[in-house]
Design an enzyme around this catalytic site. Structure first.
Site: not given
Length: 321
Positions: A98-100
């Site tokens: 999720y994202s990073l």
């Protein structure tokens, strides 16, 4: 049919001071791995990740919003939790970031060595701080249908994460998010500020695209040794590229669609390797009634890390049957 095992990695917003402290103090293998990450991160950050996470001068409730520090801390904690779980005998069939968290997934899949993953996470953060405006991020407990009914409130903000039906994330410049937060409160809509101070997943970070691509251009990406599914594209990543990493940081996070597609393709055990159990919570609300899939956290925000880890082992042992 055996359920697939999915390792999940959360991104910015899931970090907090003193995360995994009990595990670090009382579980030697976790301490070994986090100290290993600390040794690698020290010359990049110029300070100890471990000392930053467990800073005695910080309360758990203080916002952990120094972007370079928190990027490095999240990657190091998630990587160390992964090593502990792997040493217990768990092997992922798929990784979801999720994202990073997509950077953590790339490191675990051996697309990038840990050293390069930490270096990129820190350099990306510093580039954002140097060249993009201060921003804010807000988790909103409302359906998108309800938000459309209040569209005027969101004129200066963007939906940057769709976590499940009834939970979205919006981002924008600080003033715009503050106005939105007040207005939503007046409407009785529950929302919560997240400890993120740059406009990831919006056009506010477009000024750093060339620089970020330049950083990534010097990296050689190995083929994933474990399949990766991106929460930006909602599909499996055939190969990790500079384009894909930039998209993961710039595009909205479509977590609900990603997990929905995965669960529709077959039952899975979704294991949350983040520090807050946020993704396990999201998955609980995404899975349809009667689903054979399950979600399992490893630790959470409430301390008692050893108890949480024991419960993780007990629950997954029962699933293995």
């Amino acid at each position: 049919m055996t359920k697939a095992t999915v390792f999940m990695y959360s991104g910015q917003g899931s970090q907090y001071f003193h995360m995994t402290r009990e595990l670090y103090e009382r579980y030697p293998r976790y301490r070994l791995w986090l100290d290993h990450c600390d040794d690698i991160a020290l010359p990049v950050l110029g300070k100890s990740v471990v000392e930053t996470i467990f800073d005695e001068g910080r309360a758990k409730s203080d916002p952990f919003d120094s972007l370079a520090d928190s990027n490095a801390a999240l990657l190091c904690v998630e990587y160390s939790l992964t090593r502990v779980v792997q040493e217990m005998g768990y092997r992922p069939d798929v990784l979801v970031g999720y994202s990073l968290g997509e950077i953590t997934a790339a490191v675990v899949a051996e697309v990038l060595p840990l050293e390069l993953g930490i270096s990129f996470a820190v350099e990306f953060a510093r580039t954002l701080v140097d060249r993009t405006p201060p921003s804010a991020m807000l988790a909103v407990l409302a359906t998108e249908e309800l938000l459309r009914g209040h569209a005027g409130l969101f004129a200066d903000c963007r939906v940057t994460g769709r976590n499940f039906d009834g939970n979205v994330v919006v981002s924008g410049r600080v003033g715009a998010v503050e106005r939105l937060e007040r207005s939503l409160g007046e409407q009785g809509i529950v929302c919560q500020r997240l400890p993120v101070n740059r406009g990831v997943h919006t056009e506010l970070i477009d000024p750093v695209e060339e620089q970020v691509r330049g950083i990534l251009g010097a990296v050689t990406f190995a083929p994933p040794r474990i399949p990766i599914v991106s929460s930006a594209s909602t599909g499996q990543v055939a190969e990790v590229t500079a384009d894909g990493i930039w998209a993961a940081m710039r595009s909205p996070v479509e977590f609900a669609r990603t997990i929905g597609k995965m669960s529709a393709a077959g039952d899975a055990t979704f294991i949350d390797l983040g520090p807050s159990a946020t993704l396990a919570t999201f998955v609980k609300y995404i899975l349809p009634p009667g689903s054979g899939s399950v979600q399992v956290p490893t630790v959470n925000r409430f301390g008692q890390d050893l108890k949480a880890l024991r419960e993780f082992q007990e629950q997954t042992a029962a699933l293995r049957g």
